[in-house]
Design an enzyme around this catalytic site. Structure first.
Site, short mmCIF file in Angstrom:
data_model
loop_
_atom_site.label_atom_id
_atom_site.label_comp_id
_atom_site.label_asym_id
_atom_site.label_seq_id
_atom_site.Cartn_x
_atom_site.Cartn_y
_atom_site.Cartn_z
N GLY A 31 0.81 -1.22 0.00
CA GLY A 31 0.00 0.00 0.00
C GLY A 31 0.84 1.27 0.00
N HIS A 34 2.23 4.47 -5.10
CA HIS A 34 2.82 5.57 -5.88
C HIS A 34 2.94 5.10 -7.33
CE1 HIS A 34 6.44 3.15 -5.57
NE2 HIS A 34 6.38 3.21 -4.25
N HIS A 37 4.29 1.55 -8.12
CA HIS A 37 3.30 0.46 -8.03
C HIS A 37 2.39 0.49 -9.26
CE1 HIS A 37 3.87 1.26 -3.52
NE2 HIS A 37 4.23 0.00 -3.64
N GLY A 149 9.19 -5.06 -8.71
CA GLY A 149 10.04 -3.95 -9.13
C GLY A 149 11.53 -4.21 -8.89
N LYS A 151 13.48 -2.06 -8.09
CA LYS A 151 13.82 -1.24 -6.91
C LYS A 151 14.27 -2.12 -5.74
CE LYS A 151 13.11 2.10 -3.71
NZ LYS A 151 13.06 1.31 -2.49
N GLN A 155 15.18 -8.66 -3.35
CA GLN A 155 13.87 -9.29 -3.13
C GLN A 155 13.44 -10.05 -4.38
OE1 GLN A 155 10.30 -7.61 -0.91
NE2 GLN A 155 9.84 -6.93 -2.96
N SER A 187 9.23 5.49 -3.46
CA SER A 187 9.09 4.52 -2.37
C SER A 187 8.00 5.03 -1.42
CB SER A 187 10.41 4.40 -1.61
OG SER A 187 10.21 3.79 -0.36
N ARG A 189 8.12 4.82 1.61
CA ARG A 189 8.80 5.43 2.76
C ARG A 189 9.15 6.90 2.52
NH1 ARG A 189 10.54 0.05 3.41
NH2 ARG A 189 10.18 -0.70 5.53
P1 AMP Z 1 6.05 -2.40 -1.63
O1 AMP Z 1 4.67 -1.84 -1.52
O2 AMP Z 1 7.12 -1.42 -1.24
O3 AMP Z 1 6.19 -3.73 -0.96
O4 AMP Z 1 6.31 -2.65 -3.17
C1 AMP Z 1 5.44 -3.43 -3.94
C2 AMP Z 1 6.07 -3.69 -5.28
O5 AMP Z 1 6.32 -2.43 -5.93
C3 AMP Z 1 7.44 -4.39 -5.17
O6 AMP Z 1 7.54 -5.35 -6.21
C4 AMP Z 1 8.41 -3.26 -5.35
O7 AMP Z 1 9.66 -3.65 -5.87
C5 AMP Z 1 7.67 -2.39 -6.35
N1 AMP Z 1 8.17 -1.01 -6.32
C6 AMP Z 1 8.41 -0.25 -5.23
N2 AMP Z 1 8.93 0.94 -5.58
C7 AMP Z 1 9.04 0.92 -6.93
C8 AMP Z 1 9.53 1.86 -7.90
N3 AMP Z 1 10.01 3.05 -7.55
N4 AMP Z 1 9.48 1.52 -9.21
C9 AMP Z 1 9.00 0.30 -9.59
N5 AMP Z 1 8.52 -0.63 -8.72
C10 AMP Z 1 8.55 -0.33 -7.41
#
Ligand code: AMP
Length: 284
Positions: A31, A34, A37, A149, A151, A155, A187, A189
């Protein structure tokens, strides 16, 4: 967009859709959505007939309880964004739904070397939590395609390993990192950064670009040291500035000029820990 809170309801629905021959794509998230996602959701929509997004802040992957408590939650904005993006299904489970037997005594995954370096080293237990939640989510969604991602470089490698070792019939697609106009990797964060720290945070992507420019065969020590020194001078507390083999994540200290390599950084600005990476041997 259909919103499901229980595994049972989601699986019932997906069973019917798959019986019709639909190809499904899955984008797991925590969640606070951005554009990064949304780009994954866009990829899924292009490649599949039905896109499932999950939002679940997984408690078992936070090695720092404060980080978990403070993780941003913006569900109503997220739902709006998902509606606009044309996502078909949102899975919004409770902790009990994902871990009916509790979060302790979860299975242990053998991740070998991957768990000993970089994020594995600096966030003990993190990738165990990632595997626990992803094994469960991948089993529940049983999607044809999974979108994640770059990013979160390590992972992606962990999930690739999980898919292979657990023989999960889902194909992983890795999408490029989306960045803000000044280069900061998007991100969830980032929204916790103060205005001043947000400006400083751009130094991480600047450092990666600098590492890429400095790369040449031979010892990489000076590149890594310069990167740490620059970030430290900007006020970061650096966990690592590393260069690793892009396919194995084995740390590279002497580059032979041909192996594919990736630079990876993790550093705190204030209490916020940011990570980013850049492939050094091909255009990102
Ligand atoms: P998260 O919500 O941070 O767990 O991320 C969910 C998915 O979005 C993961 O596969 C991340 O690698 C991807 N993600 C997060 N930030 C980015 C970004 N800046 N560009 C592309 N994918 C991203």
């Amino acid at each position: 967009m259909l919103i499901f809170h229980t595994v049972h309801q989601l699986q019932n629905y997906l069973r019917h859709q798959k019986q019709k021959g639909l190809i499904t794509g899955f984008v797991p998230t925590m969640g606070a959505l951005h554009q990064g996602h949304l780009s994954l959701l866009e990829d899924s929509k292009k490649a599949t007939d039905l896109t499932i997004c999950s939002i679940f802040v997984n408690p078992t992957q936070f090695n720092d309880p404060k980080d978990f408590e403070k993780y941003p939650v913006t569900i109503s904005i997220d739902v709006e964004l998902l509606l606009k993006a044309g996502v078909d299904v949102l899975f919004l489970p409770s902790v009990k739904e994902i871990y009916p037997n509790g979060t302790v005594n979860q299975p242990h995954y053998d991740l070998g070397f991957l768990e000993t370096v970089l994020e594995g080293k600096y966030r003990p237990g993190h990738f165990q939590g990632v595997c626990q939640v992803m094994h469960r989510l991948l089993t529940i969604a049983d999607a044809h395609h999974l979108f994640m991602g770059q990013k979160d470089y390590q992972q992606c490698m962990v999930i690739n390993h999980l898919i292979e070792t657990q023989k999960i019939p889902t194909k992983l697609h890795i999408a490029p990192t989306l960045r803000e106009s000044d280069g900061l990797a998007m991100s969830s964060r980032n929204m916790r950064l103060t205005k001043e720290d947000r400006q400083t945070a751009v130094a991480i992507s600047q450092t990666l670009t600098q590492m890429k420019m400095q790369l040449q065969p031979g010892s990489l020590q000076k590149i890594k040291d310069d990167a740490t020194a620059f970030l430290t001078s900007k006020g970061f507390r650096v966990d690592y500035t590393e260069i690793a083999h892009a396919d194995t994540l084995a740390l590279v200290n002497n580059w032979n000029g041909t192996d594919p390599v990736v630079a990876l950084i993790a550093a705190y600005i204030g209490e916020i820990r940011l990570i980013d990476n850049m492939l050094l041997t091909k255009t990102d």
